[in-house]
Design an enzyme around this catalytic site. Structure first.
Site, PDB file in Angstrom:
ATOM      1  N   GLU A 136       0.863  -1.196   0.000  1.00  0.00           N
ATOM      2  CA  GLU A 136       0.000   0.000   0.000  1.00  0.00           C
ATOM      3  C   GLU A 136       0.896   1.241   0.000  1.00  0.00           C
ATOM      4  O   GLU A 136       1.561   1.529   0.986  1.00  0.00           O
ATOM      5  CB  GLU A 136      -0.891  -0.015   1.247  1.00  0.00           C
ATOM      6  CG  GLU A 136      -1.773   1.210   1.413  1.00  0.00           C
ATOM      7  CD  GLU A 136      -2.480   1.240   2.758  1.00  0.00           C
ATOM      8  OE1 GLU A 136      -2.683   2.353   3.284  1.00  0.00           O
ATOM      9  OE2 GLU A 136      -2.814   0.153   3.291  1.00  0.00           O
ATOM     10  N   LYS A 159     -11.034  -1.958   6.672  1.00  0.00           N
ATOM     11  CA  LYS A 159      -9.837  -1.755   7.485  1.00  0.00           C
ATOM     12  C   LYS A 159     -10.244  -1.305   8.880  1.00  0.00           C
ATOM     13  O   LYS A 159     -10.885  -0.259   9.034  1.00  0.00           O
ATOM     14  CB  LYS A 159      -8.932  -0.700   6.829  1.00  0.00           C
ATOM     15  CG  LYS A 159      -7.656  -0.448   7.619  1.00  0.00           C
ATOM     16  CD  LYS A 159      -6.703   0.479   6.893  1.00  0.00           C
ATOM     17  CE  LYS A 159      -7.056   1.934   7.058  1.00  0.00           C
ATOM     18  NZ  LYS A 159      -5.940   2.822   6.671  1.00  0.00           N
TER      19      LYS A 159
END
Length: 206
Positions: free
Chosen positions: A43, A129
Site C-alpha cells: 500500500e 480496514k
C-alpha cells in the site's frame, strides 16, 4: 486483473505493507526491500511526496500495488490511473467507493463502528480496514461477526510480528503493517527492512 482476483491476492498475501516514504526514492527502496522479504501486497500512501513516481518505478514489481491514505475521489482516480489495484482510506468516503466501483477496484475504508461498517458494506466494500487497530483487541472481530458474520476485516495500526497471529486467529483476513518497516529502514537500511518483512511472513505462516 478482475476485482475478485485482486481480493484473492490480498487475502492470500495476509500481510499488506503500508509504505510511507519521506521521499519517492525512500518509498521505492522500502517497497523493494519489503518485496525481497516476501511481502506481496504493498500500500503506497499518498502522504509520500510525488507518489506517482513510485507507482511508475514499481509497475513491474512482483507485488500487488495499492494506494493508501486516499481521502477523496480525485485522489482515488489519480491512483487508479497510475496503476493502483486497490484503494485504502483511513475513513469511509462514499464518493471514493463510487469511483472504485466504477473502475472495478477494491476499496478498503477505515471503520471503527458497526454503523461505519454497514455503510461501507452497503457501498460495495468487500474488506474493511479496522483503524486504528491498537484501540481494540483481536476479540473485537468476533464481536463484530455476531451481527455481521460475513464481514472481512483487515486490522491496521499497532500490528507487529508479535501480535499479528493473534489477529489472524481471531478472524482477520489480512493485516496492515508499516511503522516497523520504517523504523527498520532508519536504523538499518534496506537489509533491515528485508529481515523485518521476513519476520512478518514467518509469523503469518506459523
Amino acid at each position: 486483473m478482475k476485482k475478485h482476483e485482486i481480493l484473492n491476492q490480498l487475502t492470500e498475501s495476509t500481510v499488506v505493507a503500508v509504505i510511507r516514504g519521506e521521499s519517492a526514492e525512500e518509498a521505492v527502496q522500502l517497497t523493494k526491500a519489503a518485496v525481497d522479504g516476501g511481502i506481496r501486497a504493498i500500500e503506497l500512501t499518498y502522504t509520500t511526496p510525488q507518489v506517482q513516481k513510485v507507482f511508475e518505478e514499481l509497475h513491474n514489481a512482483d507485488a500487488l500495488l495499492g494506494a493508501g491514505t486516499v481521502l477523496d475521489p480525485e485522489t482515488a482516480r489519480h491512483a487508479i490511473l497510475y496503476g493502483a489495484k486497490f484503494v485504502v482510506s483511513p475513513h469511509f468516503n462514499a464518493e471514493v467507493a463510487t469511483v472504485c466501483n466504477r473502475y472495478g477496484i477494491p476499496y478498503l475504508p477505515g471503520c471503527m463502528t458497526i454503523r461505519e461498517m454497514v455503510l461501507a458494506l452497503e457501498a460495495g466494500c468487500d474488506i474493511l480496514k479496522l483503524f486504528p487497530a491498537n484501540n481494540f483487541s483481536p476479540s473485537f472481530i468476533k464481536s463484530v461477526k455476531g451481527p455481521l458474520p460475513h464481514v472481512q476485516i483487515m486490522p491496521t495500526g499497532g500490528i507487529n510480528a508479535g501480535n499479528m497471529k493473534e489477529w489472524i486467529d481471531a478472524g482477520a483476513v489480512a493485516v496492515g503493517v508499516g511503522s516497523d518497516l520504517n523504523k527498520a529502514y532508519k536504523t538499518g537500511g534496506y537489509d533491515a527492512v528485508v529481515e523485518a518483512s521476513k519476520k512478518y511472513i514467518e509469523a503469518s505462516t506459523n
